[in-house]
Design an enzyme around this catalytic site. Structure first.
Site, PDB file in Angstrom:
ATOM      1  CB  CYS A  84     -36.295  55.775 -16.561  1.00 51.68           C
ATOM      2  SG  CYS A  84     -36.680  56.098 -18.280  1.00 51.68           S
ATOM      3  CD  GLU A  85     -30.471  55.737 -21.249  1.00 46.13           C
ATOM      4  OE1 GLU A  85     -30.506  55.690 -22.485  1.00 46.13           O
ATOM      5  OE2 GLU A  85     -29.503  55.329 -20.582  1.00 46.13           O
ATOM      6  CG  HIS A  86     -35.788  57.068 -22.190  1.00 44.55           C
ATOM      7  ND1 HIS A  86     -36.368  55.823 -22.397  1.00 44.55           N
ATOM      8  CD2 HIS A  86     -34.636  57.059 -22.901  1.00 44.55           C
ATOM      9  CE1 HIS A  86     -35.603  55.115 -23.203  1.00 44.55           C
ATOM     10  NE2 HIS A  86     -34.551  55.833 -23.517  1.00 44.55           N
ATOM     11  CG  HIS A  87     -39.383  60.233 -19.003  1.00 46.55           C
ATOM     12  ND1 HIS A  87     -39.553  58.948 -19.523  1.00 46.55           N
ATOM     13  CD2 HIS A  87     -39.942  61.083 -19.905  1.00 46.55           C
ATOM     14  CE1 HIS A  87     -40.203  59.025 -20.670  1.00 46.55           C
ATOM     15  NE2 HIS A  87     -40.455  60.298 -20.928  1.00 46.55           N
ATOM     16  CD  GLN A 125     -37.398  45.960 -17.086  1.00 46.82           C
ATOM     17  OE1 GLN A 125     -38.189  46.886 -16.849  1.00 46.82           O
ATOM     18  NE2 GLN A 125     -37.781  44.704 -17.059  1.00 46.82           N
ATOM     19  CG  HIS A 153     -40.440  51.151 -16.215  1.00 46.87           C
ATOM     20  ND1 HIS A 153     -39.206  51.499 -16.708  1.00 46.87           N
ATOM     21  CD2 HIS A 153     -40.464  49.799 -16.193  1.00 46.87           C
ATOM     22  CE1 HIS A 153     -38.512  50.396 -16.989  1.00 46.87           C
ATOM     23  NE2 HIS A 153     -39.260  49.349 -16.680  1.00 46.87           N
ATOM     24  CB  CYS A 155     -41.367  57.124 -17.176  1.00 51.67           C
ATOM     25  SG  CYS A 155     -40.885  55.483 -17.721  1.00 51.67           S
TER      26      CYS A 155
END
Length: 197
Positions: A84-87, A125, A153, A155
């Protein structure tokens, strides 16, 4: 790039950054258990992002075969792991792909390779689902493509709401799959095959 091939440029620099991160987290990077961790992390991240080095459309184009078959082709339960590119935490699950050929088919393993390439990048995703669909559409020019991704996920499981059993489902489709009847046929085939296996 696979885990067995040479690593990319910037490996040492990446390891130094991870060393700084570990220090900022309050750990002693000279402690025995952590001395090699920065380099291990750098190597792991290069493997987990090897998809940036590969051209997914070329993978399909390398295995194009002229064929008059014009019914649905389904490759289901393709396992994937992504970041996941956010976390920068993993998300993982299964991808199901269907396409209706328009004069050409591709090797079945190539569909799984396309999934592998896009999942080995920093991702969300929703975008990954669309990228897989667009790639197959651009390379094969089929009568229609549909992609369904089901994922968990980390996260959501390890931080934030900490919901361990939630599954996120995304889909994207084109061409013949714009018809509800065709989409329903795909979903029924997915459910039916799952029961038989």
């Amino acid at each position: 790039m696979t885990p067995e091939t040479p690593f990319r440029e910037g490996l040492e620099e990446l390891a130094e950054h991870y060393k700084s991160v570990i220090k900022l987290l309050g750990e002693d990077v000279e402690r025995e258990g952590l001395q090699k961790t920065p380099m291990r992390m750098a190597k792991a991240m290069q493997v987990l992002t090897r998809g940036y080095l590969q051209d997914p459309e070329q993978v399909i184009n390398d295995a194009l075969f002229e064929e008059k078959y014009n019914q649905m082709v389904i490759v289901k339960d393709i396992d994937f792991f992504s970041m996941c590119e956010h976390h920068l935490l993993p998300f993982y699950g299964k991808v199901h792909v269907a396409y209706i050929p328009n004069g050409y088919i591709t090797g079945l393993s190539k569909i799984a390779r396309v999934v592998d390439i896009f999942s080995h990048r920093l991702q969300v995703q929703e975008r990954m689902t669309q990228q897989i669909k667009d790639c197959i559409e651009n390379a094969l020019h089929p009568l229609g493509v549909m992609v369904v991704v089901e994922a968990k996920h980390m996260c959501m499981q390890m931080r934030g709401v900490e919901k361990q059993n939630s599954i996120t489902t995304t889909s994207d489709f084109s061409g013949a799959f714009n018809q509800a009847k065709t989409r329903e046929e795909f979903m029924n085939l997915l459910r039916g095959e799952s029961k038989r296996i």
